[in-house]
Design a protein around this motif. Structure first.
Motif, short mmCIF file in Angstrom:
data_model
loop_
_atom_site.label_atom_id
_atom_site.label_comp_id
_atom_site.label_asym_id
_atom_site.label_seq_id
_atom_site.Cartn_x
_atom_site.Cartn_y
_atom_site.Cartn_z
N LEU A 34 10.05 10.12 1.63
CA LEU A 34 10.29 9.78 0.23
C LEU A 34 11.60 9.02 0.07
O LEU A 34 11.65 7.98 -0.59
CB LEU A 34 10.31 11.05 -0.62
CG LEU A 34 10.63 10.86 -2.10
CD1 LEU A 34 9.50 10.11 -2.79
CD2 LEU A 34 10.86 12.20 -2.77
N TRP A 35 12.67 9.53 0.68
CA TRP A 35 13.97 8.86 0.59
C TRP A 35 13.90 7.46 1.20
O TRP A 35 14.38 6.50 0.60
CB TRP A 35 15.05 9.69 1.30
CG TRP A 35 15.62 10.74 0.42
CD1 TRP A 35 15.06 11.93 0.07
CD2 TRP A 35 16.88 10.68 -0.26
NE1 TRP A 35 15.89 12.62 -0.77
CE2 TRP A 35 17.02 11.88 -0.98
CE3 TRP A 35 17.91 9.74 -0.31
CZ2 TRP A 35 18.14 12.16 -1.75
CZ3 TRP A 35 19.03 10.03 -1.07
CH2 TRP A 35 19.14 11.22 -1.78
N THR A 37 11.29 5.52 1.62
CA THR A 37 10.42 4.66 0.81
C THR A 37 11.13 4.19 -0.45
O THR A 37 11.10 3.00 -0.79
CB THR A 37 9.13 5.41 0.44
OG1 THR A 37 8.49 5.84 1.63
CG2 THR A 37 8.19 4.53 -0.36
N MET A 38 11.74 5.12 -1.15
CA MET A 38 12.43 4.76 -2.40
C MET A 38 13.59 3.81 -2.14
O MET A 38 13.77 2.82 -2.85
CB MET A 38 12.92 6.02 -3.11
CG MET A 38 11.82 6.91 -3.63
SD MET A 38 10.92 6.22 -5.01
CE MET A 38 12.14 6.38 -6.30
N LEU A 39 14.38 4.11 -1.13
CA LEU A 39 15.53 3.25 -0.84
C LEU A 39 15.08 1.88 -0.32
O LEU A 39 15.68 0.86 -0.66
CB LEU A 39 16.47 3.94 0.14
CG LEU A 39 17.15 5.19 -0.43
CD1 LEU A 39 18.01 5.86 0.64
CD2 LEU A 39 17.98 4.87 -1.66
N ALA A 41 12.27 0.34 -1.14
CA ALA A 41 11.78 -0.40 -2.30
C ALA A 41 12.95 -0.90 -3.16
O ALA A 41 12.94 -2.05 -3.62
CB ALA A 41 10.85 0.48 -3.14
N LEU A 42 13.95 -0.07 -3.34
CA LEU A 42 15.11 -0.47 -4.13
C LEU A 42 15.84 -1.65 -3.49
O LEU A 42 16.18 -2.62 -4.17
CB LEU A 42 16.07 0.72 -4.30
CG LEU A 42 17.25 0.52 -5.24
CD1 LEU A 42 16.77 0.28 -6.67
CD2 LEU A 42 18.17 1.74 -5.19
N CYS A 62 15.97 5.81 -9.69
CA CYS A 62 15.69 6.11 -8.29
C CYS A 62 16.47 7.35 -7.84
O CYS A 62 15.92 8.24 -7.20
CB CYS A 62 16.04 4.90 -7.43
SG CYS A 62 15.73 5.13 -5.67
N VAL A 65 14.87 10.50 -9.43
CA VAL A 65 13.61 10.86 -8.78
C VAL A 65 13.89 11.53 -7.44
O VAL A 65 13.31 12.58 -7.12
CB VAL A 65 12.70 9.62 -8.59
CG1 VAL A 65 11.56 9.90 -7.63
CG2 VAL A 65 12.15 9.15 -9.92
N LEU A 66 14.79 10.95 -6.66
CA LEU A 66 15.11 11.53 -5.36
C LEU A 66 15.78 12.90 -5.51
O LEU A 66 15.43 13.84 -4.79
CB LEU A 66 16.01 10.59 -4.57
CG LEU A 66 15.34 9.31 -4.07
CD1 LEU A 66 16.36 8.37 -3.45
CD2 LEU A 66 14.24 9.63 -3.07
N ASN A 69 13.09 15.54 -6.95
CA ASN A 69 12.05 15.86 -5.97
C ASN A 69 12.63 16.65 -4.80
O ASN A 69 12.02 17.61 -4.33
CB ASN A 69 11.37 14.59 -5.47
CG ASN A 69 10.26 14.16 -6.38
OD1 ASN A 69 9.29 14.88 -6.56
ND2 ASN A 69 10.39 13.00 -6.98
#
Length: 103
Positions: A34-35, A37-39, A41-42, A62, A65-66, A69
């Motif tokens: 998750l971390w 993927t989010m980073l 994408a950012l 972001c 959300v991180l 979660n």
């Protein structure tokens, strides 16, 4: 001398520990993915955002959300650790019963 009940309890405790360990490993991997993927994408969309306010909002969202979660999953892991004999014992009881019915 070990009684059959003590042997069964030890076997059940071993199975519970194995299930808990697998769940814990899976959740830790999920948090890491998750971390990442989010980073990712950012970082990938960052150059395309020219408005600083939007960048701030996106980075804040972001981070929230991180944070939420991760906190929720860590709280779930703590709960599972505290009540693992009840949670996994019930799961194993139902799994064993389903296996017996299939035979």
């Amino acid at each position: 001398m070990v009684t059959p009940e003590a042997g069964a309890d030890a076997h059940l405790a071993t199975r519970i520990d194995r299930m808990h360990s697998r769940d814990k490993t899976g959740l830790i991997i999920f948090i890491a993915v998750l971390w990442c993927t989010m980073l990712f994408a950012l970082v990938r969309i960052w150059p395309y955002i020219s408005v600083p306010a939007i960048r701030f909002i996106l980075a804040t969202a972001c981070a929230l959300v991180l944070a939420f979660n991760t906190a929720a999953i860590l709280a779930m892991l703590k709960h599972y650790r505290e009540d693992k004999h009840f949670i996994y014992g019930l799961d194993l009881k139902h799994l064993d019963e389903m296996r017996r019915r299939r035979r």
